[in-house]
Design a protein around this motif. Structure first.
Motif, PDB file in Angstrom:
ATOM      1  N   ALA A 265      12.824  24.471  32.013  1.00 32.47           N
ATOM      2  CA  ALA A 265      11.895  24.040  33.067  1.00 32.47           C
ATOM      3  C   ALA A 265      11.565  25.200  34.011  1.00 32.47           C
ATOM      4  O   ALA A 265      10.415  25.369  34.434  1.00 32.47           O
ATOM      5  N   SER A 266      12.566  26.005  34.336  1.00 32.32           N
ATOM      6  CA  SER A 266      12.334  27.120  35.258  1.00 32.32           C
ATOM      7  C   SER A 266      11.466  28.208  34.628  1.00 32.32           C
ATOM      8  O   SER A 266      10.689  28.869  35.314  1.00 32.32           O
ATOM      9  N   VAL A 267      11.601  28.367  33.319  1.00 29.88           N
ATOM     10  CA  VAL A 267      10.740  29.324  32.616  1.00 29.88           C
ATOM     11  C   VAL A 267       9.304  28.790  32.601  1.00 29.88           C
ATOM     12  O   VAL A 267       8.347  29.528  32.859  1.00 29.88           O
ATOM     13  N   ALA A 268       9.184  27.491  32.342  1.00 28.32           N
ATOM     14  CA  ALA A 268       7.858  26.865  32.298  1.00 28.32           C
ATOM     15  C   ALA A 268       7.155  26.967  33.652  1.00 28.32           C
ATOM     16  O   ALA A 268       5.927  27.094  33.724  1.00 28.32           O
ATOM     17  N   ALA A 269       7.930  26.927  34.730  1.00 23.35           N
ATOM     18  CA  ALA A 269       7.340  26.957  36.075  1.00 23.35           C
ATOM     19  C   ALA A 269       6.677  28.292  36.396  1.00 23.35           C
ATOM     20  O   ALA A 269       5.888  28.380  37.349  1.00 23.35           O
ATOM     21  N   LEU A 270       6.934  29.315  35.594  1.00 18.46           N
ATOM     22  CA  LEU A 270       6.276  30.614  35.824  1.00 18.46           C
ATOM     23  C   LEU A 270       4.758  30.468  35.793  1.00 18.46           C
ATOM     24  O   LEU A 270       4.041  31.186  36.482  1.00 18.46           O
ATOM     25  N   ALA A 271       4.284  29.496  34.993  1.00 16.02           N
ATOM     26  CA  ALA A 271       2.836  29.278  34.900  1.00 16.02           C
ATOM     27  C   ALA A 271       2.249  28.827  36.236  1.00 16.02           C
ATOM     28  O   ALA A 271       1.042  28.943  36.461  1.00 16.02           O
ATOM     29  N   GLN A 272       3.098  28.286  37.115  1.00 16.38           N
ATOM     30  CA  GLN A 272       2.599  27.779  38.404  1.00 16.38           C
ATOM     31  C   GLN A 272       2.791  28.781  39.546  1.00 16.38           C
ATOM     32  O   GLN A 272       2.416  28.495  40.683  1.00 16.38           O
ATOM     33  N   VAL A 273       3.375  29.925  39.229  1.00 15.56           N
ATOM     34  CA  VAL A 273       3.605  30.927  40.285  1.00 15.56           C
ATOM     35  C   VAL A 273       2.292  31.401  40.922  1.00 15.56           C
ATOM     36  O   VAL A 273       2.204  31.487  42.152  1.00 15.56           O
ATOM     37  N   PRO A 274       1.232  31.705  40.136  1.00 16.88           N
ATOM     38  CA  PRO A 274      -0.007  32.205  40.760  1.00 16.88           C
ATOM     39  C   PRO A 274      -0.557  31.255  41.820  1.00 16.88           C
ATOM     40  O   PRO A 274      -1.078  31.699  42.839  1.00 16.88           O
ATOM     41  N   GLN A 275      -0.385  29.944  41.576  1.00 15.61           N
ATOM     42  CA  GLN A 275      -0.921  28.967  42.508  1.00 15.61           C
ATOM     43  C   GLN A 275      -0.067  28.884  43.786  1.00 15.61           C
ATOM     44  O   GLN A 275      -0.604  28.772  44.882  1.00 15.61           O
ATOM     45  N   HIS A 276       1.247  28.987  43.658  1.00 12.58           N
ATOM     46  CA  HIS A 276       2.120  28.855  44.835  1.00 12.58           C
ATOM     47  C   HIS A 276       2.400  30.189  45.523  1.00 12.58           C
ATOM     48  O   HIS A 276       2.515  30.252  46.748  1.00 12.58           O
TER      49      HIS A 276
END
Ligand SMILES: *Cc1c(COP(=O)(O)O)cnc(C)c1O
Length: 328
Positions: A265-276
């Motif tokens: 899940a934490s690896v998958a969350a990298l995709a949301q880093v640009p937005q946050h």
């Protein structure tokens, strides 16, 4: 000497290329108990032994129970782990393999936890899975290591179940003077107890948990991480089960590491880093590990998601064709 080991921090070429940022992985799955849990649990067990504990009691069929069993054997203290009836034969065998007594009681974690508390006698120390300052103190050593292993990152990413890991990470950031480094706290959609708590302003109890990321399945987070979110820059985000599974598949294929979706899940969350965090260039992902998933299970989940994805893709393209054919 501690029960946990110092783990490597490696630069992930694959994830760095994919995200166009520098991604570092803190490999907590390499702990002897297979997850970061040993940091806090090991620290707490050593402390309880010093205070004269003669038995450790825990309620968890997962990585926390396994870490307590490991710590007890290493410290020469008997361990009793109470697990719910839903616990897999494999998980029970792992815990018994560390010479702990496994007691099956209750249909849910809440029931087995209540039972564990009821059997506590004099000389017994109870080990909670996530809500205990001793655990946070032990988990915090992870960030002290990171501070020795690399220059200052812009962001840390970690998964949230009950919030022991998050509380420890923030405590660690404070210890090393990184009070301003933000944390992205990750849950799966079906285990979003932190997300609900942040919305409500206090811990709330989810009626049910529905996620393959079982280690994130605490119905209610600790009050500590709700309070910490007001003191430290924390953002939270959600990923789907399919994304979490894909995160674990990436760790397997690119880094030859077997982890639970709770970690993927934490690896998958990298995709949301640009937005946050659009300006975060240097990112440390806590690869928290977990012993609950076999390679076969992970690949079955992954195949299932691919099939589902293909079906959705196929029906969408049919829809597209249908609407195009109607076009004059
Ligand atoms: C326990 C655990 C988590 C969640 O940690 P909390 O302290 O409950 O928030 C995440 N991943 C793995 C592999 C775990 O064992």
């Amino acid at each position: 000497m501690t029960l946990h080991i110092e783990t490597p921090l490696i630069k992930s070429r694959a994830l760095s290329l994919k995200t166009d940022r520098t991604v570092l992985l803190k490999l907590e799955g390499l702990q002897p108990s297979g997850s970061f849990k040993l940091r806090g649990v090991g620290f707490a067990c050593e402390e309880h032994k010093r205070r004269g504990a003669r038995r450790f009691v825990a309620a968890s069929g997962g990585n926390a129970g396994y870490a307590v069993a490991y710590a007890g054997r290493e410290l020469g203290i008997p361990v009793t782990v109470v697990v719910p009836q839903t616990t897999s034969a494999r998980a029970k065998a792992l815990i018994r393999g560390e010479e702990a007594d496994v007691v099956v009681h209750g249909a849910s974690f809440a029931e087995s936890n209540a039972y564990a508390l009821s059997i506590l006698g004099e000389g017994d120390a109870y080990l909670h899975a996530f809500d205990d300052p001793l655990l946070w103190e032990g988990h915090a050593t992870m960030v002290e290591e990171i501070a020795r292993q690399t220059e200052r990152p812009d962001l840390l990413v970690c998964s949230v179940g009950g919030g022991g890991l998050l509380a420890g990470v923030i405590e660690g950031l404070r210890r090393v003077g990184w009070n301003d480094i933000p944390v992205l706290a990750v849950e799966t959609d079906g285990a979003a107890s932190y997300n609900e708590a942040l919305k409500a302003g206090e811990p709330v109890t989810l009626p049910k948990i529905q996620s393959v990321a079982t280690s994130l399945g605490a119905n209610k987070v600790s009050a500590r991480i709700v309070a910490l979110a007001k003191e430290h820059p924390v953002r939270n985000c959600l990923v789907t089960d399919a994304e979490a599974i894909q995160g674990s598949v990436t760790l397997l294929e690119e880094h030859r590491l077997l982890t639970e979706p709770a970690c993927g899940a934490s690896v998958a969350a990298l995709a949301q880093v640009p937005q946050h965090f659009p300006n975060a260039q240097r990112i440390v992902v806590i690869a928290c590990g977990g012993v609950g998933t076999t390679s076969q299970q992970l690949l079955e989940w992954s195949d299932f998601c691919r099939l589902e994805g293909d079906q959705i893709g196929a029906s969408r393209s049919n829809e597209v064709k249908a609407s195009e054919s109607q076009h004059p």
